[in-house]
Design a protein around this motif. Sequence first.
Motif, PDB file in Angstrom:
ATOM      1  N   ARG A 168       0.821  -1.211   0.000  1.00  0.00           N
ATOM      2  CA  ARG A 168       0.000   0.000   0.000  1.00  0.00           C
ATOM      3  C   ARG A 168       0.856   1.263   0.000  1.00  0.00           C
ATOM      4  O   ARG A 168       0.468   2.291  -0.574  1.00  0.00           O
ATOM      5  N   GLU A 169       2.023   1.214   0.634  1.00  0.00           N
ATOM      6  CA  GLU A 169       2.881   2.398   0.689  1.00  0.00           C
ATOM      7  C   GLU A 169       3.471   2.750  -0.673  1.00  0.00           C
ATOM      8  O   GLU A 169       3.987   3.851  -0.857  1.00  0.00           O
ATOM      9  N   GLN A 170       3.428   1.838  -1.618  1.00  0.00           N
ATOM     10  CA  GLN A 170       3.987   2.105  -2.943  1.00  0.00           C
ATOM     11  C   GLN A 170       3.016   2.816  -3.873  1.00  0.00           C
ATOM     12  O   GLN A 170       3.408   3.229  -4.968  1.00  0.00           O
ATOM     13  N   GLU A 221       1.434   5.758  -3.610  1.00  0.00           N
ATOM     14  CA  GLU A 221       1.667   7.199  -3.816  1.00  0.00           C
ATOM     15  C   GLU A 221       2.813   7.464  -4.788  1.00  0.00           C
ATOM     16  O   GLU A 221       2.638   8.214  -5.755  1.00  0.00           O
ATOM     17  N   ASP A 269       1.612   6.485  -8.336  1.00  0.00           N
ATOM     18  CA  ASP A 269       0.744   7.450  -9.005  1.00  0.00           C
ATOM     19  C   ASP A 269       1.531   8.640  -9.522  1.00  0.00           C
ATOM     20  O   ASP A 269       1.225   9.184 -10.594  1.00  0.00           O
ATOM     21  N   ALA A 270       2.550   9.053  -8.768  1.00  0.00           N
ATOM     22  CA  ALA A 270       3.353  10.192  -9.215  1.00  0.00           C
ATOM     23  C   ALA A 270       4.087   9.864 -10.509  1.00  0.00           C
ATOM     24  O   ALA A 270       4.111  10.666 -11.457  1.00  0.00           O
ATOM     25  N   ASP A 283      -6.422  12.866  -9.675  1.00  0.00           N
ATOM     26  CA  ASP A 283      -7.034  12.524  -8.398  1.00  0.00           C
ATOM     27  C   ASP A 283      -7.606  11.125  -8.466  1.00  0.00           C
ATOM     28  O   ASP A 283      -7.842  10.572  -9.519  1.00  0.00           O
ATOM     29  N   ARG A 284      -7.804  10.547  -7.261  1.00  0.00           N
ATOM     30  CA  ARG A 284      -8.305   9.178  -7.178  1.00  0.00           C
ATOM     31  C   ARG A 284      -9.753   9.100  -7.643  1.00  0.00           C
ATOM     32  O   ARG A 284     -10.202   8.061  -8.105  1.00  0.00           O
TER      33      ARG A 284
END
Length: 382
Positions: free
Chosen positions: A57-59, A61, A64-65, A76-77
């Motif tokens: 889950r930490e990957q 962000e 998405d960048a 945006d999500r």
Amino acid sequence: MPDLPELAASFTAALHEAGVAVGPDRTRGFARALTLLAPSTTRDLRHCALATLVSDREQIEPFDAVFREVFGGPADRGALRGQPGDPARSLPDAVPGLVDGARKATVDGRGRKADGPPREAPVRLVASPLDRLANRDFADLSAEELARLSEVMRTLVLRTPTRPSRRRRSAHHGARIDVRRTLSSSRRTGGYPLRLRRFEPRARPRDLVVLCDISGSMEPYARAMLQLLYCAARVTRAEVFTFATRLTRLTPALRRAGPDDALARAGQAAPDWSGGTRIAECLADFNERFGRRGMAHGAVVVVISDGWDTGGPAALATHMARLSRVAYRVVWVNPRTASPRYRPLVAGMAAALPYCDTVVSAHNLVALDDFIAALSAPRHRR
């Protein structure tokens, strides 16, 4: 325009530099997902990449960048879920293979930013060579184009219906009692068989037998079907025969051949390649030499031919009737049936039709779905 491997390598390299652990196996999975799913929007493209490249889950962000930087996707999500916001960009003609107008200026081949401001260009995927070849008739393809389809044919699985075998397995609700295991387990209860052990027969796939016409009128289709049988049917250990003026068993040659020289070995083993057609005589030879020995008993038999026969239709009907009595299912592959104006007016096809369970065309890559479904279909009364 970078091709699919370059696209996958560049994007995953950019993810790796952003801190997302992406290895070669995930890169291959991403490329395979693009090929199979053919995303048509940046939202679908993101879902393909997210499912194959992100493991934590930490990957998400940093993922998405990098995705927005490379593909110019939604910011945006909510847009990614189809909600109001920046709408997901459309990818017309979306078949993963080549990328036109992608954000190649934002990253170089190693995933690092290039000099200069990024250009705001939408991602546009155009049709790949495989997608353009999928709807083309096998007769219109060159040898090089046919070789490209082998990558897709390796992913196809030919399944036949199952049949009970002589081997058995334990089953709580089996129809028969396993006396040996019941007596063996009764030792634990003082010789009293308090629990009955049962078994049922194991199920195994039915044999697959293919008779492929290699006469002059069927030569381009025969090459495609033999390539399919080499790529996909080696797992099922199918028996492959070719016929024109004589019957030739190709199974040993195809099993020893590699993917590049399979057709060459087939041509060497079958001296009547692109010759005349004697379907009735070849069927009689198969029934006499192999069918009586049990090869066709309970098997799914596939006959690949357009029905052009230099012999009499009565003889063909006789041998087809004999074959249909021992085979579990007879599938006739005739590429001519792809035309909506086709009628079984050829004497050979008209004579064989009453003894076939189904007739399919299999004239291109898309039509192979009907062929695969016909192999796994259950038997019905003719």
